[in-house]
Design an enzyme around this catalytic site. Structure first.
Site, PDB file in Angstrom:
ATOM      1  N   TRP A 103       0.815  -1.214   0.000  1.00  0.00           N
ATOM      2  CA  TRP A 103       0.000   0.000   0.000  1.00  0.00           C
ATOM      3  C   TRP A 103       0.845   1.258   0.000  1.00  0.00           C
ATOM      4  CZ3 TRP A 103      -4.339  -0.590  -2.111  1.00  0.00           C
ATOM      5  CH2 TRP A 103      -5.041  -1.783  -1.968  1.00  0.00           C
ATOM      6  N   ASP A 173      -1.531   6.842   6.180  1.00  0.00           N
ATOM      7  CA  ASP A 173      -2.608   5.984   5.684  1.00  0.00           C
ATOM      8  C   ASP A 173      -2.888   4.972   6.792  1.00  0.00           C
ATOM      9  OD1 ASP A 173      -4.238   4.098   4.578  1.00  0.00           O
ATOM     10  OD2 ASP A 173      -2.918   3.571   2.907  1.00  0.00           O
ATOM     11  N   LYS A 197     -12.798  -1.271   6.924  1.00  0.00           N
ATOM     12  CA  LYS A 197     -12.187  -2.237   7.844  1.00  0.00           C
ATOM     13  C   LYS A 197     -12.689  -1.988   9.272  1.00  0.00           C
ATOM     14  CE  LYS A 197      -8.640  -1.942   4.490  1.00  0.00           C
ATOM     15  NZ  LYS A 197      -8.949  -3.051   3.679  1.00  0.00           N
TER      16      LYS A 197
HETATM   17  N1  PMP Z   1      -4.323   1.535   2.106  1.00  0.00           N
HETATM   18  C1  PMP Z   1      -4.437   0.407   2.839  1.00  0.00           C
HETATM   19  C2  PMP Z   1      -3.535   0.211   4.015  1.00  0.00           C
HETATM   20  C3  PMP Z   1      -5.390  -0.545   2.491  1.00  0.00           C
HETATM   21  O1  PMP Z   1      -5.521  -1.658   3.199  1.00  0.00           O
HETATM   22  C4  PMP Z   1      -6.238  -0.311   1.377  1.00  0.00           C
HETATM   23  C5  PMP Z   1      -7.325  -1.277   0.956  1.00  0.00           C
HETATM   24  N2  PMP Z   1      -7.305  -2.513   1.427  1.00  0.00           N
HETATM   25  C6  PMP Z   1      -6.044   0.856   0.633  1.00  0.00           C
HETATM   26  C7  PMP Z   1      -5.094   1.759   1.046  1.00  0.00           C
HETATM   27  C8  PMP Z   1      -6.893   1.154  -0.554  1.00  0.00           C
HETATM   28  O2  PMP Z   1      -8.159   1.464  -0.099  1.00  0.00           O
HETATM   29  P1  PMP Z   1      -9.399   1.726  -1.046  1.00  0.00           P
HETATM   30  O3  PMP Z   1      -9.781   0.413  -1.621  1.00  0.00           O
HETATM   31  O4  PMP Z   1     -10.399   2.291  -0.103  1.00  0.00           O
HETATM   32  O5  PMP Z   1      -8.975   2.698  -2.084  1.00  0.00           O
END
Ligand code: PMP
Length: 362
Positions: A103, A173, A197
């Site tokens: 991520w 994030d 989550k």
């Molecule tokens: N950052 C993290 C740490 C994630 O776990 C996720 C999705 N699992 C995202 C960003 C991306 O999130 P989204 O699908 O809401 O764009």
């Protein structure tokens, strides 16, 4: 509740049962309104109370002062990967990124499209099995901001303390561990998290943003991508995720009812320890991915002796009503997500299943 199973999925993920029950009761007609939450205007008094109430509860839960804006945006955490540099990485400046998994790598990739983003530390050489030690950080004291991912959902590694950013604004994030333990928000300039989550359903993204940062937002950004516009309009520049905010409000009330972040953090530590202890006691049959000092309390990742056994494990677990255990397609293995709403009884059921599975396949 007889037909609910244990959902170890990484997100969208398990929600508190009382939240689902209340939402179900109110779905046909909100008390005193005579319309469903799915049918009301985002400009109505009812929604006004919901979104404002949600903000009040978030402030109370995490002790967030009026120095911060609380925004409910769309586009997921992924859009924040772009909004952060668009708003806060002017040309001529650099931003520092800590790369600790898939991520943060994606966040960096997006920032690079918009400006100069540099890697202040990466643990890729260790296959993202840990977060960097403070001594490894090559921080630029002149950076526009320092971005990190507090919990890497795919690799299962979590920062136990904030990286020391000094006077450089800290951007996080926190999608997969937001409000999973007490947090000192005053150390951050910006925190963002997709809701799906620990906060609610997908479709709404929480942004906690220090107000003084808004002075740095450049002119003429696309309207929807401008934090200043979103803040001035209290997240109502356009139609927000009405249902998403409504569920988030219920989840925040539930979290306060649990005793707040202190109590939730303790519950999460107990749940994660149960599972990590079982991995460690398996004589090497189950191999945890993350190094002990970086283990995530939210996403527990591990391998079995072979991919065939992993496939069998996932399928037999599903038959035993333990679902969502397959690791992310990019890394394989097993991942058990233990978010706030995931019950301890589910971890106990998994541990017992794992002992049985290892014994039978030995
Ligand atoms: N950052 C993290 C740490 C994630 O776990 C996720 C999705 N699992 C995202 C960003 C991306 O999130 P989204 O699908 O809401 O764009």
């Amino acid at each position: 509740m007889t037909d609910r199973i244990y959902n170890f999925g990484a997100g969208p993920a398990v929600l508190p049962e009382p939240v689902l029950q209340e939402a179900q009761r109110d779905l046909f007609s909100l008390p005193g309104v005579g319309m469903s939450i799915l049918e009301i205007s985002h400009r109505s008094k009812t929604f006004d109370e919901i979104i404002q109430g949600c903000e009040v509860d978030i402030r109370q839960l995490a002790g967030i002062s009026s120095d911060y804006e609380i925004l409910f945006l769309q586009g997921g955490a992924s859009l924040q990967f772009s909004m952060v540099p668009m708003n806060f990485l002017p040309s001529g400046r650099k931003a520092d990124y800590l790369v600790t998994g898939s991520w943060s790598k994606k966040a960096l990739k997006e920032a690079k499209k918009l400006g100069t983003a540099q890697v202040a530390a990466t643990t890729e050489a260790d296959n993202f099995n840990r977060v960097p030690a403070q001594s490894e950080l090559k921080l630029d004291p002149a950076a526009a901001y320092l971005h990190f991912t507090s919990n890497e959902t795919i690799h299962g590694v979590e920062f136990k303390t904030e990286p020391p950013s000094g006077s450089v604004p800290l951007v996080c994030d926190a999608s997969s561990d937001v409000f999973s333990h007490p947090i000192d928000v005053s150390r951050y300039s910006l925190i963002y998290a997709g809701a799906q989550k620990n906060l609610g359903p997908s479709g709404v993204t929480l942004v906690i943003l220090r107000k003084d940062l808004l002075g740095k937002v450049p002119e003429n950004l696309p309207t929807m991508l401008d934090y200043k516009v979103q803040a001035e309009n209290k997240s109502l520049y356009n139609t927000p995720s009405v249902f998403g905010v409504y569920i988030m409000r219920l989840v925040m009330k539930w979290a306060l009812g649990q005793g707040g972040l202190e109590a939730i953090g303790k519950q999460n530590a107990v749940k994660a320890k149960l599972l990590y202890d079982a991995l460690d006691a398996s004589g090497g049959y189950y191999r945890p991915h993350a190094r002990p000092d970086s283990r995530s309390n939210m996403n527990v990742t591990f391998r079995l002796p072979s991919e065939d056994l992993e496939k069998k494990f996932v399928s037999k677990a599903k038959s035993a009503k333990l679902d969502g255990l397959k690791g992310h397609r990019s890394v394989g293995g097993i991942r058990a997500s233990l978010y706030n709403a995931f019950p301890k009884s589910g971890v106990e059921a998994l541990v017992s299943f794992m002992k049985d599975f290892a014994a039978k396949s030995a």
